[in-house]
Design a protein around this motif. Structure first.
Motif, PDB file in Angstrom:
ATOM      1  N   LEU A   1       0.799  -1.118  -0.001  1.00  0.00           N
ATOM      2  CA  LEU A   1       0.065   0.043  -0.029  1.00  0.00           C
ATOM      3  C   LEU A   1       0.907   1.103  -0.102  1.00  0.00           C
ATOM      4  CD1 LEU A   1      -2.756  -1.085   2.673  1.00  0.00           C
ATOM      5  CD2 LEU A   1      -2.902  -0.765   0.002  1.00  0.00           C
ATOM      6  N   LEU A   2       2.072   1.109   0.780  1.00  0.00           N
ATOM      7  CA  LEU A   2       2.693   2.347   0.744  1.00  0.00           C
ATOM      8  C   LEU A   2       3.636   2.537  -0.456  1.00  0.00           C
ATOM      9  CD1 LEU A   2       4.350   1.769   4.347  1.00  0.00           C
ATOM     10  CD2 LEU A   2       2.844   3.681   3.652  1.00  0.00           C
ATOM     11  N   LEU A   3       3.899   1.685  -1.128  1.00  0.00           N
ATOM     12  CA  LEU A   3       4.915   1.642  -2.315  1.00  0.00           C
ATOM     13  C   LEU A   3       3.615   2.338  -3.387  1.00  0.00           C
ATOM     14  CD1 LEU A   3       7.076  -1.251  -2.178  1.00  0.00           C
ATOM     15  CD2 LEU A   3       7.574   0.942  -1.821  1.00  0.00           C
ATOM     16  N   ASN A   4       2.458   1.762  -3.436  1.00  0.00           N
ATOM     17  CA  ASN A   4       1.484   2.229  -4.399  1.00  0.00           C
ATOM     18  C   ASN A   4       1.427   3.594  -4.302  1.00  0.00           C
ATOM     19  OD1 ASN A   4       0.957  -0.025  -5.990  1.00  0.00           O
ATOM     20  ND2 ASN A   4      -0.269  -0.987  -4.434  1.00  0.00           N
ATOM     21  N   GLN A   5       1.429   4.186  -3.163  1.00  0.00           N
ATOM     22  CA  GLN A   5       1.141   5.719  -2.903  1.00  0.00           C
ATOM     23  C   GLN A   5       2.521   6.518  -2.974  1.00  0.00           C
ATOM     24  OE1 GLN A   5      -1.196   6.478   0.707  1.00  0.00           O
ATOM     25  NE2 GLN A   5      -2.127   4.581   0.520  1.00  0.00           N
TER      26      GLN A   5
ATOM     27  N   ALA B   1      19.026   5.422 -12.115  1.00  0.00           N
ATOM     28  CA  ALA B   1      18.548   6.047 -10.563  1.00  0.00           C
ATOM     29  C   ALA B   1      19.403   6.913 -10.588  1.00  0.00           C
ATOM     30  CB  ALA B   1      19.181   4.825  -9.534  1.00  0.00           C
ATOM     31  N   LEU B   2      18.890   7.905  -9.786  1.00  0.00           N
ATOM     32  CA  LEU B   2      19.542   9.315  -9.370  1.00  0.00           C
ATOM     33  C   LEU B   2      20.592   8.878  -8.450  1.00  0.00           C
ATOM     34  CD1 LEU B   2      19.543  12.233  -9.655  1.00  0.00           C
ATOM     35  CD2 LEU B   2      17.693  12.573  -7.832  1.00  0.00           C
ATOM     36  N   GLN B   3      21.946   9.397  -8.326  1.00  0.00           N
ATOM     37  CA  GLN B   3      22.871   9.019  -7.724  1.00  0.00           C
ATOM     38  C   GLN B   3      23.092  10.354  -6.722  1.00  0.00           C
ATOM     39  OE1 GLN B   3      26.775   8.332  -9.346  1.00  0.00           O
ATOM     40  NE2 GLN B   3      27.911   8.608  -7.422  1.00  0.00           N
ATOM     41  N   VAL B   4      23.142  10.083  -5.504  1.00  0.00           N
ATOM     42  CA  VAL B   4      23.545  10.902  -4.344  1.00  0.00           C
ATOM     43  C   VAL B   4      24.612  10.341  -3.631  1.00  0.00           C
ATOM     44  CG1 VAL B   4      21.015  11.731  -4.339  1.00  0.00           C
ATOM     45  CG2 VAL B   4      22.011   9.863  -2.614  1.00  0.00           C
ATOM     46  N   HIS B   5      25.544  11.330  -2.887  1.00  0.00           N
ATOM     47  CA  HIS B   5      26.760  11.123  -2.210  1.00  0.00           C
ATOM     48  C   HIS B   5      26.370  10.514  -0.800  1.00  0.00           C
ATOM     49  CE1 HIS B   5      28.690  12.995  -5.563  1.00  0.00           C
ATOM     50  NE2 HIS B   5      28.314  14.212  -5.112  1.00  0.00           N
ATOM     51  N   SER B   6      26.776   9.542  -0.418  1.00  0.00           N
ATOM     52  CA  SER B   6      26.939   8.905   0.979  1.00  0.00           C
ATOM     53  C   SER B   6      27.197  10.289   2.047  1.00  0.00           C
ATOM     54  CB  SER B   6      27.731   7.640   1.286  1.00  0.00           C
ATOM     55  OG  SER B   6      27.323   7.109   2.423  1.00  0.00           O
TER      56      SER B   6
ATOM     57  N   ASN C   1      14.849  -3.406  -5.687  1.00  0.00           N
ATOM     58  CA  ASN C   1      13.875  -4.316  -6.438  1.00  0.00           C
ATOM     59  C   ASN C   1      12.613  -4.034  -6.278  1.00  0.00           C
ATOM     60  OD1 ASN C   1      16.150  -5.832  -7.730  1.00  0.00           O
ATOM     61  ND2 ASN C   1      16.391  -7.025  -5.733  1.00  0.00           N
ATOM     62  N   GLU C   2      12.164  -3.763  -5.082  1.00  0.00           N
ATOM     63  CA  GLU C   2      10.574  -3.362  -4.779  1.00  0.00           C
ATOM     64  C   GLU C   2      10.451  -2.039  -5.482  1.00  0.00           C
ATOM     65  OE1 GLU C   2       8.405  -5.289  -3.159  1.00  0.00           O
ATOM     66  OE2 GLU C   2       9.886  -6.923  -2.600  1.00  0.00           O
ATOM     67  N   TYR C   3      11.104  -1.116  -5.552  1.00  0.00           N
ATOM     68  CA  TYR C   3      10.684   0.196  -5.888  1.00  0.00           C
ATOM     69  C   TYR C   3      10.719   0.132  -7.233  1.00  0.00           C
ATOM     70  CZ  TYR C   3      13.172   2.134  -1.528  1.00  0.00           C
ATOM     71  OH  TYR C   3      13.375   2.415  -0.257  1.00  0.00           O
ATOM     72  N   LEU C   4      11.611  -0.616  -7.897  1.00  0.00           N
ATOM     73  CA  LEU C   4      11.262  -0.929  -9.438  1.00  0.00           C
ATOM     74  C   LEU C   4      10.105  -1.700  -9.757  1.00  0.00           C
ATOM     75  CD1 LEU C   4      15.193  -1.596 -10.157  1.00  0.00           C
ATOM     76  CD2 LEU C   4      13.930   0.487 -10.918  1.00  0.00           C
ATOM     77  N   ALA C   5       9.856  -2.641  -9.053  1.00  0.00           N
ATOM     78  CA  ALA C   5       8.750  -3.568  -9.354  1.00  0.00           C
ATOM     79  C   ALA C   5       7.250  -2.706  -9.195  1.00  0.00           C
ATOM     80  CB  ALA C   5       8.521  -4.753  -8.300  1.00  0.00           C
ATOM     81  N   PHE C   6       7.599  -1.636  -8.360  1.00  0.00           N
ATOM     82  CA  PHE C   6       6.323  -0.729  -8.144  1.00  0.00           C
ATOM     83  C   PHE C   6       6.364   0.400  -9.197  1.00  0.00           C
ATOM     84  CE2 PHE C   6       5.321  -3.479  -4.537  1.00  0.00           C
ATOM     85  CZ  PHE C   6       4.053  -3.205  -4.444  1.00  0.00           C
TER      86      PHE C   6
ATOM     87  N   THR D   1      19.576   6.744  -5.203  1.00  0.00           N
ATOM     88  CA  THR D   1      20.436   5.882  -4.274  1.00  0.00           C
ATOM     89  C   THR D   1      21.801   6.581  -4.203  1.00  0.00           C
ATOM     90  OG1 THR D   1      21.225   3.449  -3.949  1.00  0.00           O
ATOM     91  CG2 THR D   1      21.056   4.350  -6.301  1.00  0.00           C
ATOM     92  N   THR D   2      22.588   5.901  -3.253  1.00  0.00           N
ATOM     93  CA  THR D   2      24.018   6.253  -3.148  1.00  0.00           C
ATOM     94  C   THR D   2      24.637   5.048  -3.830  1.00  0.00           C
ATOM     95  OG1 THR D   2      23.968   5.033  -1.088  1.00  0.00           O
ATOM     96  CG2 THR D   2      24.199   7.276  -0.633  1.00  0.00           C
ATOM     97  N   PRO D   3      25.742   5.061  -4.374  1.00  0.00           N
ATOM     98  CA  PRO D   3      26.441   4.204  -5.095  1.00  0.00           C
ATOM     99  C   PRO D   3      27.218   2.927  -3.982  1.00  0.00           C
ATOM    100  CG  PRO D   3      27.800   5.983  -5.088  1.00  0.00           C
ATOM    101  CD  PRO D   3      26.677   6.252  -4.681  1.00  0.00           C
ATOM    102  N   GLY D   4      27.552   1.816  -4.462  1.00  0.00           N
ATOM    103  CA  GLY D   4      28.192   0.969  -3.530  1.00  0.00           C
ATOM    104  C   GLY D   4      27.745  -0.466  -3.769  1.00  0.00           C
ATOM    105  N   SER D   5      26.395  -0.761  -3.654  1.00  0.00           N
ATOM    106  CA  SER D   5      25.713  -2.084  -3.921  1.00  0.00           C
ATOM    107  C   SER D   5      25.776  -2.376  -5.526  1.00  0.00           C
ATOM    108  CB  SER D   5      24.418  -2.130  -3.378  1.00  0.00           C
ATOM    109  OG  SER D   5      23.445  -1.579  -4.044  1.00  0.00           O
ATOM    110  N   GLN D   6      25.802  -3.595  -5.887  1.00  0.00           N
ATOM    111  CA  GLN D   6      25.630  -4.016  -7.215  1.00  0.00           C
ATOM    112  C   GLN D   6      24.406  -3.372  -7.902  1.00  0.00           C
ATOM    113  OE1 GLN D   6      25.591  -8.229  -7.917  1.00  0.00           O
ATOM    114  NE2 GLN D   6      25.951  -7.864 -10.192  1.00  0.00           N
TER     115      GLN D   6
END
Length: 123
Positions: A53-57, A107-112, A80-85, A91-96
């Motif tokens: 419900l939250l992701l739908n809104q 995705a929009l990149q931001v600095h950690s 993955n959930e964000y993309l699925a919705f 996001t910050t970089p770092g994960s695959q």
């Protein structure tokens, strides 16, 4: 939030007892002291139905990580959930997944650890 008074921040999840509690506790304290505390909603762990419900809104999915080993080696299922919705991702970089999305303009990149950069990118 100063610039856009309609923005609401909703956070799900929280620290994991015995594993990673201090970071979330610090975040929670900062949110409570914020002049925007009435627009910051820390929901803790929610059910799958509530999350859907939250992701739908939602209008944007945000993933902020520290530059630590867990970022590099851990999964980022929330993205993955964000993309699925169909949500855009910030996001910050770092994960695959973050690195791949950033590399392919998904995705929009931001600095950690840089709140001012996050705010400027969101604006």
């Amino acid at each position: 939030m100063d610039t856009y008074p309609d923005i609401q921040f909703i956070n799900t999840g929280k620290g994991i007892p015995g594993i990673s509690e201090q970071g979330y506790q610090s975040f929670e304290e900062q949110c409570k002291k914020s002049r925007h505390a009435d627009r910051i909603h820390l929901l803790g762990w929610v059910s799958r139905t509530e999350l859907d419900l939250l992701l739908n809104q939602a209008t944007l999915g945000i993933n902020i990580d520290l530059p630590i080993y867990e970022t590099v080696f851990g999964a980022r299922n929330r993205m993955n959930e964000y993309l699925a919705f169909g949500l855009p991702v910030c996001t910050t970089p770092g994960s695959q997944i973050a690195n791949t999305l950033i590399e392919h303009a998904g995705a929009l990149q931001v600095h950690s650890q840089n709140a001012k950069h996050l705010a400027s990118q969101l604006i």
